[in-house]
Design a protein around this motif. Sequence first.
Motif, PDB file in Angstrom:
ATOM      1  N   ASP A 189       0.852  -1.188   0.000  1.00  0.00           N
ATOM      2  CA  ASP A 189       0.000   0.000   0.000  1.00  0.00           C
ATOM      3  C   ASP A 189       0.888   1.238   0.000  1.00  0.00           C
ATOM      4  O   ASP A 189       1.822   1.325   0.810  1.00  0.00           O
ATOM      5  CB  ASP A 189      -0.870  -0.046   1.266  1.00  0.00           C
ATOM      6  N   ALA A 190       0.637   2.195  -0.899  1.00  0.00           N
ATOM      7  CA  ALA A 190       1.426   3.427  -0.936  1.00  0.00           C
ATOM      8  C   ALA A 190       1.321   4.128   0.418  1.00  0.00           C
ATOM      9  O   ALA A 190       0.235   4.501   0.856  1.00  0.00           O
ATOM     10  CB  ALA A 190       0.931   4.345  -2.050  1.00  0.00           C
ATOM     11  N   ASP A 191       2.466   4.306   1.086  1.00  0.00           N
ATOM     12  CA  ASP A 191       2.461   4.819   2.455  1.00  0.00           C
ATOM     13  C   ASP A 191       3.783   5.517   2.725  1.00  0.00           C
ATOM     14  O   ASP A 191       4.840   4.896   2.747  1.00  0.00           O
ATOM     15  CB  ASP A 191       2.257   3.663   3.436  1.00  0.00           C
ATOM     16  N   ASP A 192       3.704   6.839   2.951  1.00  0.00           N
ATOM     17  CA  ASP A 192       4.906   7.605   3.277  1.00  0.00           C
ATOM     18  C   ASP A 192       4.699   8.403   4.559  1.00  0.00           C
ATOM     19  O   ASP A 192       5.311   9.438   4.756  1.00  0.00           O
ATOM     20  CB  ASP A 192       5.263   8.532   2.113  1.00  0.00           C
ATOM     21  N   GLY A 193       3.776   7.927   5.400  1.00  0.00           N
ATOM     22  CA  GLY A 193       3.490   8.617   6.654  1.00  0.00           C
ATOM     23  C   GLY A 193       2.003   8.777   6.855  1.00  0.00           C
ATOM     24  O   GLY A 193       1.180   8.356   6.035  1.00  0.00           O
ATOM     25  N   ASP A 196      -0.339  10.403   4.162  1.00  0.00           N
ATOM     26  CA  ASP A 196       0.612  10.749   3.101  1.00  0.00           C
ATOM     27  C   ASP A 196       0.988   9.473   2.354  1.00  0.00           C
ATOM     28  O   ASP A 196       1.636   8.594   2.904  1.00  0.00           O
ATOM     29  CB  ASP A 196       1.861  11.398   3.713  1.00  0.00           C
ATOM     30  N   THR A 197       0.563   9.387   1.101  1.00  0.00           N
ATOM     31  CA  THR A 197       0.885   8.194   0.308  1.00  0.00           C
ATOM     32  C   THR A 197       2.220   8.328  -0.418  1.00  0.00           C
ATOM     33  O   THR A 197       2.727   7.349  -0.955  1.00  0.00           O
ATOM     34  CB  THR A 197      -0.208   7.918  -0.738  1.00  0.00           C
ATOM     35  N   GLY A 198       2.766   9.552  -0.443  1.00  0.00           N
ATOM     36  CA  GLY A 198       4.014   9.765  -1.157  1.00  0.00           C
ATOM     37  C   GLY A 198       3.841   9.898  -2.659  1.00  0.00           C
ATOM     38  O   GLY A 198       4.811  10.001  -3.395  1.00  0.00           O
ATOM     39  N   ILE A 199       2.572   9.900  -3.142  1.00  0.00           N
ATOM     40  CA  ILE A 199       2.300  10.026  -4.586  1.00  0.00           C
ATOM     41  C   ILE A 199       1.542  11.336  -4.790  1.00  0.00           C
ATOM     42  O   ILE A 199       0.309  11.392  -4.699  1.00  0.00           O
ATOM     43  CB  ILE A 199       1.483   8.829  -5.109  1.00  0.00           C
TER      44      ILE A 199
END
Length: 256
Positions: A189-193, A196-199
């Motif tokens: 799963d897009a996850d940067d926090g 925040d998906t980071g995309i």
Amino acid sequence: MTSGSRPGSVVNGHVFTSEGRWQPLRYLPPNATPPYYPGDVKNGSVFDGAGWSPFVNHQPMPMHGQAPAVFHPVVKKRGLRTGAWVAIIGGGGVLLLAVVALSAVTNKPAGPEAQTEFIAVVRDAQQAATDNGAQVVSAKVNRGVKVCDILPTGLGVKDWTGTVVTISDELGGDDAILKVELAEGIQIDADDGIFDTGIKPGTDIYQQVANLKEGQSVRFSGKFKEDETYCIAENSTMEENGLRTPLFGFKFESVR
């Protein structure tokens, strides 16, 4: 000193476990209760994964007339090895140095061959027999140790493959949401926090995602989100789901 070491042996802050790997020590208070994990130290004993042994700390020493052993402790949260005992021979003797450095090689993103190993480890954990929540957590911890053995220090991967499950926009925001299935019952799963998906719009990765379709086969690169306990973050709301149908947090850097 790695060869010939017995389960319960303690060297340089690490215990040799019943599974044949070095695990860092974790000191528990006298009143600590189960579950216990390899490396736990309590009341003068150390747990090796199968049982308790008297806690005696040794330092690795080279044998006279032999090449000194190289000791590679496993660090659960980071994977691969961040320390090594190295013997430097020169002048009139042997000097042991603790090297705490990683070369660029150890942090090289894991390629497609590592994906096969990764899926096999997750599959084994999915089939683990569990009767209660503590056993579920224990199975996830064991899975994390093995995952960290596969992935590099930075948890990066390159040219892994999967199938797009979900593409949408973030509720209340403009970030793109992306979920990719690596194998049946194993997704990232897009996850940067938090939130925040980071995309983000205007980035190359956003445009790449915008050109995808659900059900499409893709090749992607990026890195897993780190977790202190389980090596990589898992985003399921229930522990059981996190073991049986894991959804791992991942920062996409490219996807096509």
